[in-house]
Design an enzyme around this catalytic site. Structure first.
Site, PDB file in Angstrom:
ATOM      1  N   ASP A  65      -1.457   2.761   8.527  1.00 13.70           N
ATOM      2  CA  ASP A  65      -2.198   1.741   9.379  1.00 13.70           C
ATOM      3  C   ASP A  65      -1.265   2.100  10.861  1.00 13.70           C
ATOM      4  OD1 ASP A  65      -3.204   1.604   7.006  1.00 13.70           O
ATOM      5  OD2 ASP A  65      -2.539  -0.760   6.921  1.00 13.70           O
ATOM      6  N   ASP A  90       0.582  -0.004  12.195  1.00 10.42           N
ATOM      7  CA  ASP A  90       0.769  -1.142  12.621  1.00 10.42           C
ATOM      8  C   ASP A  90       1.990  -2.311  12.450  1.00 10.42           C
ATOM      9  OD1 ASP A  90       0.202  -1.748  10.074  1.00 10.42           O
ATOM     10  OD2 ASP A  90      -0.544  -2.894  10.050  1.00 10.42           O
ATOM     11  N   ARG A 124       1.895  -4.797  -5.645  1.00  6.60           N
ATOM     12  CA  ARG A 124       1.512  -5.858  -5.119  1.00  6.60           C
ATOM     13  C   ARG A 124       2.063  -7.714  -6.033  1.00  6.60           C
ATOM     14  NH1 ARG A 124      -2.570  -3.148  -1.842  1.00  6.60           N
ATOM     15  NH2 ARG A 124      -1.572  -3.191  -0.098  1.00  6.60           N
ATOM     16  N   ASP A 166       3.883  -4.506   6.513  1.00  4.10           N
ATOM     17  CA  ASP A 166       3.683  -5.324   7.216  1.00  4.10           C
ATOM     18  C   ASP A 166       4.083  -6.163   5.883  1.00  4.10           C
ATOM     19  OD1 ASP A 166       3.104  -6.628   9.721  1.00  4.10           O
ATOM     20  OD2 ASP A 166       2.133  -7.837   8.110  1.00  4.10           O
ATOM     21  N   THR A 216       3.557   2.921   5.774  1.00  2.00           N
ATOM     22  CA  THR A 216       1.934   2.491   6.061  1.00  2.00           C
ATOM     23  C   THR A 216       1.063   3.275   6.688  1.00  2.00           C
ATOM     24  OG1 THR A 216       0.432   1.191   6.683  1.00  2.00           O
ATOM     25  CG2 THR A 216       2.792   0.643   7.515  1.00  2.00           C
ATOM     26  N   GLY A 254       0.632  -1.661   0.136  1.00  6.37           N
ATOM     27  CA  GLY A 254      -0.016  -0.085  -0.490  1.00  6.37           C
ATOM     28  C   GLY A 254       1.106   1.040  -0.168  1.00  6.37           C
ATOM     29  N   ARG A 286      -6.723  -1.980   8.530  1.00  8.56           N
ATOM     30  CA  ARG A 286      -6.120  -2.816   8.868  1.00  8.56           C
ATOM     31  C   ARG A 286      -5.824  -3.490  10.017  1.00  8.56           C
ATOM     32  NH1 ARG A 286      -1.521  -4.745   4.954  1.00  8.56           N
ATOM     33  NH2 ARG A 286      -0.783  -3.794   5.990  1.00  8.56           N
TER      34      ARG A 286
HETATM   35  P1  ADP Z   1       2.411  -3.790   2.558  1.00  9.70           P
HETATM   36  O1  ADP Z   1       3.342  -3.851   2.584  1.00  9.70           O
HETATM   37  O2  ADP Z   1       1.279  -2.775   3.008  1.00  9.70           O
HETATM   38  O3  ADP Z   1       1.720  -4.531   3.922  1.00  9.70           O
HETATM   39  P2  ADP Z   1       1.268  -6.274   1.258  1.00  9.70           P
HETATM   40  O4  ADP Z   1       0.693  -7.317   2.552  1.00  9.70           O
HETATM   41  O5  ADP Z   1       0.088  -6.206  -0.237  1.00  9.70           O
HETATM   42  O6  ADP Z   1       1.028  -5.028   1.516  1.00  9.70           O
HETATM   43  O7  ADP Z   1       2.591  -6.486   1.263  1.00  9.70           O
HETATM   44  C1  ADP Z   1       3.505  -6.393  -0.369  1.00  9.70           C
HETATM   45  C2  ADP Z   1       3.369  -7.510  -0.802  1.00  9.70           C
HETATM   46  O8  ADP Z   1       5.071  -8.211  -0.100  1.00  9.70           O
HETATM   47  C3  ADP Z   1       2.911  -8.671  -1.640  1.00  9.70           C
HETATM   48  O9  ADP Z   1       2.651  -8.514  -2.420  1.00  9.70           O
HETATM   49  C4  ADP Z   1       4.757  -9.396  -1.737  1.00  9.70           C
HETATM   50  O10 ADP Z   1       4.389  -9.969  -2.961  1.00  9.70           O
HETATM   51  C5  ADP Z   1       4.839  -9.930  -0.872  1.00  9.70           C
HETATM   52  N1  ADP Z   1       4.716 -10.022   0.363  1.00  9.70           N
HETATM   53  C6  ADP Z   1       4.241 -10.007   1.322  1.00  9.70           C
HETATM   54  N2  ADP Z   1       3.991 -11.196   2.533  1.00  9.70           N
HETATM   55  C7  ADP Z   1       5.026 -12.022   1.413  1.00  9.70           C
HETATM   56  C8  ADP Z   1       5.401 -13.538   2.316  1.00  9.70           C
HETATM   57  N3  ADP Z   1       4.822 -14.155   3.010  1.00  9.70           N
HETATM   58  N4  ADP Z   1       6.221 -13.836   1.345  1.00  9.70           N
HETATM   59  C9  ADP Z   1       6.862 -13.042   0.635  1.00  9.70           C
HETATM   60  N5  ADP Z   1       6.353 -12.197  -0.170  1.00  9.70           N
HETATM   61  C10 ADP Z   1       5.542 -11.647   0.208  1.00  9.70           C
END
Ligand code: ADP
Length: 326
Positions: free
Chosen positions: A131, A133, A75, A106, A129, A14, A175
């Site tokens: 959030d 969090d 993502r 996260d 982020t 995000g 979130r």
């Molecule tokens: P944010 O960073 O805002 O929390 P997301 O949760 O959408 O956003 O995560 C962003 C990207 O990080 C995902 O699209 C993926 O490419 C990568 N990612 C998230 N979790 C994992 C994981 N367990 N293993 C590998 N890559 C991950």
């Protein structure tokens, strides 16, 4: 630090206001220290598809005040598979990238941790982020700007809520974290905040209904954190409509406008400080840590802690909100 010549930088997940200030700080501090910098577009997806450009100091001119991220963000499901990460590693080798700075939330830092462990590759994370969090930092980059946006929106809704004597449920992002809802409620003088951290323990709406909402006024504003735990603003409104058909209830979902806008001074400074500290961390041979700020001091937080540990909400703020809304 040993052997590091080129540093890659990406924004992921995000978007958050202040990410550009962080990209600028990382780029400039790295160049200042004698490193080569490569900008990786569209997060982990661009790492796999090799959307990578060398960044000079001019690439980050005039961006400190801009919301969003000039590096774009995405993502990427493929990065969650070993095959996808292998492709990313092949690109890293080909591009001659020796270390990375990842700016994201996260999920992005979880991805960074997995990748760093798998390939023994140095990564420094920045908490990007809205959030707030991530554990181990008082604030995340983008949180203060989003909080200010929420406050300004609620101020506007208050005008109409008061004129029509309505009860408004306003849904804000978070979130599964109540930071934006709780502090947004305090900053905007709302009556209450319904947040996931508390929803599992007490029936927050039930208590509000029991107390008869604000007795001294005919209009009320309640902020609700978007979360399956709270059910969101719609669910709260439906329940009140059933139990109190005489109330004129309305719902506003602030949605993506909370992500936009020029970052506040607090977010620009946080992004600049943590961005510079990311390069210091690499120079000190640190790896697999997120840069945080606690009590105005830079701290290094292992990825495992930043992403796994639940960041506690300050519960005295709930009590403050309750006392201020009589
Ligand atoms: P944010 O960073 O805002 O929390 P997301 O949760 O959408 O956003 O995560 C962003 C990207 O990080 C995902 O699209 C993926 O490419 C990568 N990612 C998230 N979790 C994992 C994981 N367990 N293993 C590998 N890559 C991950």
């Amino acid at each position: 630090m040993e052997g590091i010549k080129t540093i890659g930088i990406l924004t992921s997940g995000g978007d958050a206001p202040g990410m550009n200030a962080a990209v600028r700080a990382v780029t400039r501090t790295a160049i200042y220290a004698g490193f080569k910098v490569k900008g990786i577009y569209r997060g982990y997806r661009g790492l796999i598809t090799d959307e990578i450009v060398e960044f000079k100091t001019q690439n980050v001119s005039n961006i400190i005040q801009m919301g969003g991220t000039i590096l774009k963000t995405a993502r990427c499901k493929e990065f969650e598979t070993p095959e996808g990460r292998q492709l990313a590693h092949d690109v890293i080798k080909r591009e001659g990238i020796d270390a990375m700075v990842v700016i994201g939330g996260d999920g992005s830092l979880t991805g960074a941790r997995v990748f760093a462990n798998e390939f023994n590759f140095p990564i420094i994370g920045l908490p990007g982020t809205i959030d707030n969090d991530l554990y181990g930092t008082d604030r995340t980059i983008g949180y203060d700007t989003a909080l200010n946006t929420i406050m300004q929106c609620v101020d506007k809704i208050r005008d109409t809520a008061t004129s029509h004597e309505r009860l408004f449920f306003i849904e804000v992002m978070g979130r599964d974290a109540g930071f934006l809802a709780l502090n947004g409620a305090i900053a905007s003088g709302a009556e209450a905040a319904i947040i996931p951290e508390i929803s599992t323990e007490v029936d927050q709406l039930g208590e509000l209904i029991k107390n008869g909402f604000r007795k001294s006024k005919n209009s009320s504003i309640v902020l609700v954190a978007e979360s399956p735990v709270t059910g969101g603003a719609m669910a709260q409104a439906e329940r009140v409509k059933k139990e109190y058909p005489q109330y004129d209830v309305r719902v506003t979902i602030l949605g993506h406008l909370q992500r936009g806008g020029s970052p506040t001074a607090i977010d620009r400074i946080l992004a600049s400080r943590t961005g510079a500290a990311a390069i210091d961390a690499l120079l000190e041979d640190q790896r697999n840590v997120m840069i945080g700020v606690v009590n105005d001091e830079i701290v290094y937080v292992p990825f495992s802690k930043a992403i796994k540990k639940e960041k506690p909400i300050n519960r005295t703020l709930l009590e403050t909100l309750r006392r201020l809304s009589i």
